[in-house]
Structure formats: structure tokens, C-alpha cells
Write an enzyme that holds these catalytic residues in place. Structure first.
Site, PDB file in Angstrom:
ATOM      1  CD  GLN A 135      46.658 -67.466 -87.211  1.00 22.18           C
ATOM      2  OE1 GLN A 135      47.366 -67.593 -88.209  1.00 22.18           O
ATOM      3  NE2 GLN A 135      46.813 -68.205 -86.139  1.00 22.18           N
ATOM      4  N   GLY A 136      43.891 -63.279 -87.912  1.00 22.50           N
ATOM      5  CA  GLY A 136      44.478 -61.958 -88.106  1.00 22.50           C
ATOM      6  C   GLY A 136      45.663 -61.718 -87.189  1.00 22.50           C
ATOM      7  CB  SER A 138      51.026 -62.101 -90.481  1.00 19.81           C
ATOM      8  OG  SER A 138      51.572 -63.325 -90.052  1.00 19.81           O
ATOM      9  CB  SER A 170      44.835 -68.447 -95.053  1.00 25.34           C
ATOM     10  OG  SER A 170      46.226 -68.444 -95.261  1.00 25.34           O
ATOM     11  CD  GLU A 253      49.920 -71.900 -86.952  1.00 27.98           C
ATOM     12  OE1 GLU A 253      49.637 -71.395 -88.052  1.00 27.98           O
ATOM     13  OE2 GLU A 253      50.503 -71.270 -86.060  1.00 27.98           O
ATOM     14  CD  GLU A 386      64.525 -67.721 -94.160  1.00 24.12           C
ATOM     15  OE1 GLU A 386      65.024 -67.785 -95.291  1.00 24.12           O
ATOM     16  OE2 GLU A 386      63.311 -67.928 -93.938  1.00 24.12           O
TER      17      GLU A 386
END
Length: 407
Positions: A135-136, A138, A170, A253, A386
């Protein structure tokens, strides 16, 4: 399983009972042979090869992607059947599908938004483990605020020329394909002008650089894209419409995975209890220490709270309602519990718990230390603590949204 359903006031239907029986029977016939083969795997390449073979077996049996439509090799499993599946595979310690990033995230996205040609080209190899995905999303400056991504794509004839950087990717070191977000219209507002693009990892200009972690693993990667050319046919859902497509990916997800995670957490607590009862060479055992007994009891209580909160969220799904903020609660609380439980395991194990994974005479061969190191990332991956606190403050406490969220 029946205990969980009893707490929800749900009775298993005949179809659910049949599903559970079929799954257990299939695992009885296939899992032992796979474990025997895996025990012989000597190198990472051997392990990856056998993992692909295992996923192909899962796919042939219809167990690789149970939520997918039957026409694409799935079972169209209900929420109850997903609970049965995830609980069973966790309890029996079934190896996960090596291509689960593709199956859980990209596959449902292609089913919902892809063209017939894209589904025909990508879904079956994804299901069988022939194509592994990463998964691209971030980037160094776009993690929690994903829409601020800067990787750009310029149209050149029938191709998209992509330049930029992705991070914390990942499985990129072994992936065949990456599904990525690319900014294709810089003049548009930041949530517009984004496209969802499928990028072959062997394309010219793709450079994968593993990130060495505290645990010694290198599962995360930086991916640099330097003038990478992909056909426009690899854009999913239409040019500049990627943000809407991404909502499907992110929704998948958060599938019904809490039960499997909770079973794994409860299993860790049981191992800690067994360890506490064991006497060392001097005759001492941790169970005789009142303070350690109290910490073990707290760990058990915390694991139960994770389970109960997950059941509350599952109850909404089974009733046909959308999941609420309980998902954020489960992630925030559960992953801090995971860290505390591994800290307790290290304390109980003493110096032996810190031995390297290669120390075969150690009680757990360094697994507690490895697990503790890996839990340091638990509060970051999949949405930081957060961010989860922001979700709870806005959706439960009614606090105003962060200014950057609407920027």
C-alpha cells in the site's frame, strides 16, 4: 464461539453451523501438512515460496478471501461467519495469507471501483498469492493527514509519469504491485485531484529501501518513484477521483478482525500465567509474588475488556448498523494493553527473556523480547493513538474537529 454469540443474543443459523464445520474439516485436512512443510523451510525465500503455496491452497478451498463475492472466488461471508472464521484461525494458529494486504484492501477496492478488465487481470493472481501487493499511501509529510500527499503524476499520452516518495510501506521488499495515491491535479483542493493508481514494482524508476527497525526486522520500507511510467488503464475509479476510491480501501482496513486479535491477546495472557507457575532453578516462581499476581490479574481483565468492547461493536454490525467509535476504542486500548502484556512477560522471564531469538536453550527463544520490540509500532500503524483519541473526542465527547482536518 457459542459463548460470544450467547453474549450477543444471536443464535447460529444452520448455514453458520455448516460454515464452521466446513472450515474446521478443511483445516484438519490441510493445516498439518502445511506445518510439516514449513518446518523444513530454511531460508526467507523458502518461507515465502511455501507461504505462496499455502495461500493458493486457501484460495482453492475458498478460504483466502471469505468476504469477496463468490464470482471472484470468495464466500460472501456474513458478519457472523467472519467472526467464526477469524476466531477459528486465531485459536488454531493458522498462518495468515501472505497476500492479505491485497486481499483485504486492494481486492475489495477493485471489486467496487475497478473496470471489468482490471478485475479480470488482477483479482485471481491476488487471490492465489501469485501477485503480492503493498500500500503506497503514507509519505514523509503525509501520514495522519493523508490528503496532503505530494507524490505527483503527469499525463504523457496514454501514460502517467509518477514522481515522489512513499514511506512505512509494509511488504514492499517482496511485493509485485503497489496500489498508491498520486496527485494528478495540483490546482484542485487537496482532497480532489488525487488518483488511485496500480504500480508494478519492477517498473523502471521504482526503488525500494528497507527501514531497519528496533526489533531487527525490515518489514517497513521507503519507496522512491522516479519518473515511473504506468498506463492510464492502471488508474482505478477514474482520474482525479481517487479520494472517493480510497474511502473503500480504508473502510476495509477495519473489518471484523477484533476477535482474532483478542484471541491472540488472551493466548499471550495464558502463556504468561503458565510461565508464572513455573519454578526456576532456585525453586522460586512468579505466582508466589503478590505484586506480580496483581499485574497478571490486571492483564487478564484488560484482555477481557478488549473482547467485551469488540463484541459491543460487533453487535451493531450484526444488527445491520454501521460500526461506531468502538473501533477506535478497541485499537487505542487494545494496543496499549498489548504493550503492557509484553512488558509483564519480560519482567516474569527475567534475564532469560532478553536472550536473542537464536538462543535455543531459552524458554521462549527470545520471543518475548521480539514481541515487546514489535509492540512499539502498535500505537502507530493503522492510525496513531493520537488519531484514535481525536476520533473519540469528536464522535463521543462532541469536541470540535482539528483545523487541519478541513484544510
Amino acid at each position: 464461539m457459542s459463548g460470544v454469540m450467547g453474549e450477543l443474543g444471536v443464535q447460529l443459523s444452520a448455514a453458520d453451523e455448516e460454515f464452521a464445520t466446513e472450515l474446521s474439516t478443511w483445516l484438519d485436512g490441510h493445516l498439518p501438512a502445511h506445518r510439516a512443510e514449513s518446518a523444513e523451510a530454511a531460508t526467507p525465500a523458502d518461507k515465502l515460496r511455501l507461504a505462496r503455496v499455502w495461500q493458493a491452497e486457501l484460495a482453492a478451498g475458498g478460504w483466502a478471501a471469505i468476504t469477496w463475492p463468490r464470482i471472484h472466488g470468495g464466500r460472501e461471508a456474513s458478519a457472523t461467519q467472519q467472526l467464526i472464521y477469524h476466531s477459528t484461525v486465531a485459536e488454531r494458529r493458522v498462518p495468515p495469507a501472505v497476500g492479505r494486504i491485497g486481499i483485504n484492501l486492494c481486492g475489495p477496492t477493485l471489486i467496487a471501483h475497478g473496470t471489468e478488465e482490471q478485475r479480470a487481470r488482477f483479482l485471481e493472481p491476488m487471490l492465489r498469492g501469485e501477485h503480492l501487493w503493498c500500500q503506497g499511501f503514507s509519505e514523509p509529510g503525509a501520514g495522519s493527514d493523508l490528503a496532503s500527499l505530494q507524490t505527483s503524476g503527469v499525463i504523457d499520452g496514454q501514460e502517467l509519469v509518477i514522481t515522489g516518495q512513499k514511506i512505512w510501506t509494509s511488504g514492499a521488499e517482496r511485493a509485485d504491485w503497489m496500489f498508491a495515491l498520486v496527485r494528478t491535479d495540483r490546482s484542485a483542493p487537496k482532497r480532489e485531484g488525487i488518483s488511485f493508481v496500480l504500480i508494478p514494482m519492477d517498473a523502471a524508476g521504482v526503488d525500494v529501501r528497507p527501514i531497519k527497525q528496533l526489533s531487527g526486522d525490515s518489514g517497513f520500507n521507503e519507496v522512491f518513484l522516479d519518473q515511473v511510467r504506468v498506463p492510464l488503464d492502471n488508474v482505478v475509479g477514474g482520474l482525479n477521483k481517487g479520494w472517493g476510491v480510497t474511502r473503500t480501501t480504508l473502510a476495509n482496513e477495519r473489518a471484523i478482525l477484533f476477535m482474532g486479535q483478542q484471541v491472540a491477546l488472551a493466548s499471550t495472557v495464558r502463556k504468561i500465567v503458565d510461565q508464572a507457575r513455573h519454578r526456576d532453578v532456585s525453586g522460586w516462581r512468579a505466582a508466589d509474588d503478590a505484586h506480580l499476581r496483581s499485574r497478571i490479574a490486571e492483564a487478564w481483565i484488560d484482555a477481557e475488556l478488549v473482547r467485551i468492547n469488540g463484541i459491543r461493536n460487533l453487535g451493531k454490525v450484526l444488527a445491520g448498523r454501521q460500526p461506531g467509535p468502538e473501533g477506535a476504542m478497541s485499537k487505542l486500548f487494545g494496543q496499549h494493553v498489548e504493550q503492557r502484556v509484553h512488558e509483564l512477560a519480560l519482567d516474569l522471564g527475567g534475564t532469560a527473556a532478553l536472550l536473542d531469538r537464536g538462543a535455543k536453550d531459552a524458554p521462549n527463544r527470545g520471543k518475548w523480547a521480539l514481541g515487546w520490540l514489535r509492540t512499539r509500532a502498535s500505537t502507530i500503524g493503522g492510525g496513531t493513538s493520537e488519531i484514535q483519541r481525536n476520533v473519540l473526542s469528536e464522535r463521543v465527547l462532541g469536541q470540535p474537529r482539528d483545523p487541519w482536518a478541513d484544510a
